[in-house]
Each structure stands twice: as C-alpha cells, then as structure tokens.
Design an enzyme around this catalytic site. Structure first.
Site, PDB file in Angstrom:
ATOM      1  N   HIS A 114     -63.132  15.285   0.331  1.00  0.00           N
ATOM      2  CA  HIS A 114     -64.578  15.398   0.116  1.00  0.00           C
ATOM      3  C   HIS A 114     -64.769  15.617  -1.380  1.00  0.00           C
ATOM      4  O   HIS A 114     -63.785  15.629  -2.135  1.00  0.00           O
ATOM      5  CB  HIS A 114     -65.185  16.519   0.961  1.00  0.00           C
ATOM      6  CG  HIS A 114     -64.702  17.898   0.633  1.00  0.00           C
ATOM      7  ND1 HIS A 114     -63.387  18.284   0.787  1.00  0.00           N
ATOM      8  CD2 HIS A 114     -65.349  18.995   0.144  1.00  0.00           C
ATOM      9  CE1 HIS A 114     -63.262  19.547   0.433  1.00  0.00           C
ATOM     10  NE2 HIS A 114     -64.430  20.002   0.022  1.00  0.00           N
ATOM     11  N   HIS A 116     -66.279  18.202  -3.284  1.00  0.00           N
ATOM     12  CA  HIS A 116     -66.413  19.477  -3.999  1.00  0.00           C
ATOM     13  C   HIS A 116     -65.509  19.428  -5.233  1.00  0.00           C
ATOM     14  O   HIS A 116     -64.411  18.859  -5.192  1.00  0.00           O
ATOM     15  CB  HIS A 116     -65.987  20.649  -3.094  1.00  0.00           C
ATOM     16  CG  HIS A 116     -67.127  21.254  -2.320  1.00  0.00           C
ATOM     17  ND1 HIS A 116     -66.978  21.741  -1.036  1.00  0.00           N
ATOM     18  CD2 HIS A 116     -68.424  21.464  -2.660  1.00  0.00           C
ATOM     19  CE1 HIS A 116     -68.139  22.230  -0.621  1.00  0.00           C
ATOM     20  NE2 HIS A 116     -69.027  22.068  -1.585  1.00  0.00           N
ATOM     21  N   ASP A 118     -63.513  21.424  -6.707  1.00  0.00           N
ATOM     22  CA  ASP A 118     -62.119  21.907  -6.679  1.00  0.00           C
ATOM     23  C   ASP A 118     -61.168  20.884  -6.060  1.00  0.00           C
ATOM     24  O   ASP A 118     -59.950  21.076  -6.088  1.00  0.00           O
ATOM     25  CB  ASP A 118     -62.022  23.263  -5.950  1.00  0.00           C
ATOM     26  CG  ASP A 118     -62.630  23.254  -4.560  1.00  0.00           C
ATOM     27  OD1 ASP A 118     -63.736  22.702  -4.390  1.00  0.00           O
ATOM     28  OD2 ASP A 118     -61.999  23.800  -3.624  1.00  0.00           O
ATOM     29  N   HIS A 119     -61.712  19.773  -5.536  1.00  0.00           N
ATOM     30  CA  HIS A 119     -60.872  18.727  -4.933  1.00  0.00           C
ATOM     31  C   HIS A 119     -60.819  17.447  -5.779  1.00  0.00           C
ATOM     32  O   HIS A 119     -59.951  16.606  -5.571  1.00  0.00           O
ATOM     33  CB  HIS A 119     -61.380  18.400  -3.520  1.00  0.00           C
ATOM     34  CG  HIS A 119     -61.279  19.569  -2.599  1.00  0.00           C
ATOM     35  ND1 HIS A 119     -60.334  19.670  -1.601  1.00  0.00           N
ATOM     36  CD2 HIS A 119     -61.985  20.731  -2.563  1.00  0.00           C
ATOM     37  CE1 HIS A 119     -60.467  20.834  -0.982  1.00  0.00           C
ATOM     38  NE2 HIS A 119     -61.463  21.492  -1.553  1.00  0.00           N
ATOM     39  N   HIS A 219     -67.267  20.478   7.625  1.00  0.00           N
ATOM     40  CA  HIS A 219     -67.392  21.271   6.392  1.00  0.00           C
ATOM     41  C   HIS A 219     -68.853  21.195   5.950  1.00  0.00           C
ATOM     42  O   HIS A 219     -69.170  21.116   4.784  1.00  0.00           O
ATOM     43  CB  HIS A 219     -66.445  20.675   5.336  1.00  0.00           C
ATOM     44  CG  HIS A 219     -66.306  21.461   4.074  1.00  0.00           C
ATOM     45  ND1 HIS A 219     -66.145  22.824   4.039  1.00  0.00           N
ATOM     46  CD2 HIS A 219     -66.277  21.061   2.771  1.00  0.00           C
ATOM     47  CE1 HIS A 219     -66.034  23.223   2.785  1.00  0.00           C
ATOM     48  NE2 HIS A 219     -66.123  22.181   1.989  1.00  0.00           N
ATOM     49  N   ASP A 242     -61.123  20.712   3.656  1.00  0.00           N
ATOM     50  CA  ASP A 242     -61.886  21.939   3.948  1.00  0.00           C
ATOM     51  C   ASP A 242     -62.619  21.769   5.277  1.00  0.00           C
ATOM     52  O   ASP A 242     -63.294  20.758   5.499  1.00  0.00           O
ATOM     53  CB  ASP A 242     -62.920  22.197   2.848  1.00  0.00           C
ATOM     54  CG  ASP A 242     -62.276  22.668   1.557  1.00  0.00           C
ATOM     55  OD1 ASP A 242     -61.042  22.799   1.523  1.00  0.00           O
ATOM     56  OD2 ASP A 242     -63.013  22.904   0.576  1.00  0.00           O
TER      57      ASP A 242
HETATM   58 ZN   LIG Z   1     -62.416  23.421  -1.486  1.00  0.00          ZN
HETATM   59 ZN   LIG Z   2     -65.128  22.082   0.049  1.00  0.00          ZN
END
Ligand SMILES: [Zn+2]
Ligand SMILES: [Zn+2]
Length: 366
Positions: A114, A116, A118-119, A219, A242
């Site tokens: 996905h 976000h 942090d990914h 998520h 996630d």
């Molecule tokens: Zn994450």
């Molecule tokens: Zn996430």
C-alpha cells in the site's frame, strides 16, 4: 617473569607509538592504509546466498513509522532460487541492502503492499541505486490502484537526477541509459479502491516456477491494501503488509512455511499515548491511539498463524519500537500462551532459509 612482562609491554607501546607517528606524518603510509581499507571493503561480497536450494526471506526493514536507530522501515526481500523480489521499500532500507552487498541491479520487481510513506519512502532512491549499479531494464513496480500515481511522482522527482547522471557518466558509453532509469507501474487491476476488503486474491506474477499472489487485507481507510504470497517449488512465504486480524487471510495463507506479519502491541501503544498526553502532546497521542484500529496485535497475529497452520511466524513493522532487549517481554505479552513455538521477533538482517528439499527452516543474521 615480571621483568619480561614489563619489557614486552614497553615494546608493544613503542611499536604502537611508532606506527601512529608513521601514519600521522607520512602521506605515503596514510595512502597505503586507505588503499588497503578500500580493497577490504570492495572484496566483501553479497551476503545473501543466491542458489537454487532454497526459498529465502531477508528482512531489510523491520520498524514502524516511529524512529529507531539501526532499523529501517518496511522492507522484505524474497529470493526464490536466484531471482530476487522486494516487498515494500521503506526509508533507510536501501542502505541496508547496499551495505549487505545485495546486487541491486538484479532486482527487477518491487511489490508494494500500500502507499503509506513507511512502505514507499525509498522507492526513488532504490530505483536510482539499482540503475547506477547496472540495471538495464526499467524497474517494474507492482501495486494496487494508485501505483501509477506513486511511480509517476517518484519518476518526476528524480527526473533531473537522471539527466545529470546520464550527461556526466554515459556520454555514449551505455553506462546509464535513460530508458532504464525511469520506473514502470504495474497496476493490479482486479482489486478496486474503495471496496470493502473481502480477501480477494489474484496471481500477479507467474514465471520460472515463482508464483506471486496478491491478497486483499483490511487496513482501512487504505484500500486496497495487499499481502503477498510467494510459492516456489512446494514452499511458500507470506508478507502481510499492514492489516488488522482479517479472517479471510486464514485461507489465503494456509500452510505457508513462513508468515512475516506486521504487528503493533496495542497495550504498549496505548501506554505510550497515555505518557504522551501527560507530557502535553495531545495531537500526537490521538494519532498513536488511532493506529490501533488498523494494525494487528502480536497475540492476534499468533492466532492467525495458528489458525492458518503456518510453520514459522516472524514479526516485522514492530510498533511501538522495542528500544531495549528487556522490552521484548511486555511487547510479546500473551503470545506464548497461544503459540509457544515457531514465533520470533524480526530484526533487520534476519535471513530465513526455507530449503527446497523439505529440510528445516533456518534463521541467520547478516
Ligand atoms: Zn506501515
Ligand atoms: Zn500502513
């Protein structure tokens, strides 16, 4: 004896002093030391075995969005024999891969769970590094609805960088062809944004015995968000991305050898939020608390692994960050009651080897 030791000590001290003096005042000695260090560094080879005896998982980032030194954000590498794939490429993970001497130019596919930050934070950096190392085809970035937008944005942000490097280094020598520098988006079309997740699955890669299946997870409000299952010659690994505890996942991951699951200790996350409120940061506390409704708790992940009859459960995307070893105990509270074996905390550099001959799964640390 005492005299001998004294003489020995004096001789060693004298040698160290002389060596330091030689280094300090002689440019030739300095250069020789640097040359030796460069050779030692360059002779270090890829630490990830790439042969046809196993399906392997290398954790290239195991932390959540909260900062933790020496731990990159979401990144998992799967190697099916000699072929490598990346699942998510969070901030700091490219440096891990580079320091471990992973041949980045040989990674041609990234699967995003996905979008976000942090990914996806290092998608541009990873793409650039692989291109500079010699990748001669565009990096293929697979992901759900929205992947074209993300890829176009990174391509645009790095467009000037590509022209500088091409102009400086290529000059007709074919070193950094522009055609291989920009990424290509591969949208997973069967899963639609905005729909309520139902655990729908679709095969997104099927080549040379490697089958990658995208599995819809929950998520929300992020939709679709995906887990990925890799099957290779009878062995399999799943990376959850996630998600909350999501019952349709049980069937989709059934019998996997390894489940790499995100996890957030909900009681610790709430405890952190309480302290943050007490210190006056109300908004941050609200954000921290909000996250517990779209991440899975370690105990719930253990239940998921049990119900799906998974052999090994490995936690990643660890939240809140475990800043000292003793804090593993409260983070894992309640897990051993329902899953006493086949469960461990992931760390950056953890290498999981699943032998193709059916042998036991091994864990090493790079
Ligand atoms: Zn994450
Ligand atoms: Zn996430």
């Amino acid at each position: 004896m005492k005299r001998l030791l004294l003489t020995l000590g004096f001789s060693v001290a004298l040698l160290v002093t002389l060596a330091y003096a030689a280094f300090r005042f002689s440019p030739a000695v300095q250069d020789a030391v640097v040359a030796r260090a460069v050779r030692a560094q360059m002779s270090r080879t890829n630490q990830l075995p790439l042969d046809d005896s196993a399906l392997r998982v290398l954790l290239c980032g195991t932390s959540s969005p909260m900062p933790l030194r020496a731990s990159a954000k979401a990144c998992t590498l799967v190697a099916a024999g000699k072929k490598m794939f990346l699942i998510d490429i969070g901030p700091e993970s490219t440096e891990n891969l580079t320091l471990w001497r992973i041949p980045l130019a040989d990674i041609e596919h990234v699967f995003l769970t996905h979008f976000h930050s942090d990914h996806i934070g290092e998608l541009g950096e990873f793409n650039m590094q692989g291109w500079v190392q010699g990748r001669r085809v565009p990096l293929q970035v697979h992901g759900p609805d929205g992947v074209e937008q993300v890829v176009a944005g990174f391509n645009e942000a790095y467009a000037l960088d590509r022209t500088y490097r091409n102009a400086h280094h290529d000059r007709g020598r074919g070193l950094l062809p522009l055609a291989a520098g920009a990424m290509t988006a591969q949208r997973i079309t069967d899963l639609k944004a905005g729909e309520i997740p139902q655990g729908r699955r679709t095969v997104v890669y099927d080549r040379d015995g490697v089958v990658v299946t995208a599995i819809e997870v929950d998520h929300r409000p992020v939709t679709p968000a995906l887990a990925y299952r890799f099957d290779y010659r009878g062995r399999s690994v799943v990376i959850t991305g996630d998600t909350v505890f999501f019952a349709p996942l049980i069937a989709a991951i059934r019998g996997a050898d390894v489940l790499v699951s995100e996890a957030e200790s909900h009681h610790l996350q709430n405890l952190v939020a309480d302290q943050v409120v007490a210190m006056g940061a109300k908004n941050l506390a609200t954000v921290l608390r909000d996250t517990t409704d779209y991440h899975i708790d370690p105990v719930q992940a253990a239940r998921l692994a049990n119900e799906a009859a998974v052999s090994e459960l490995v936690y990643t995307h660890i939240a809140p960050p475990i800043v000292a070893k003793p804090l593993e105990i409260p983070w894992l509270r309640g897990v051993s009651n329902i899953r006493a074996q086949g469960v461990r905390l992931g760390r950056d550099g953890m290498l999981i080897t699943v032998p193709l001959d059916g042998g036991p799964i091994r864990f090493d640390q790079l």
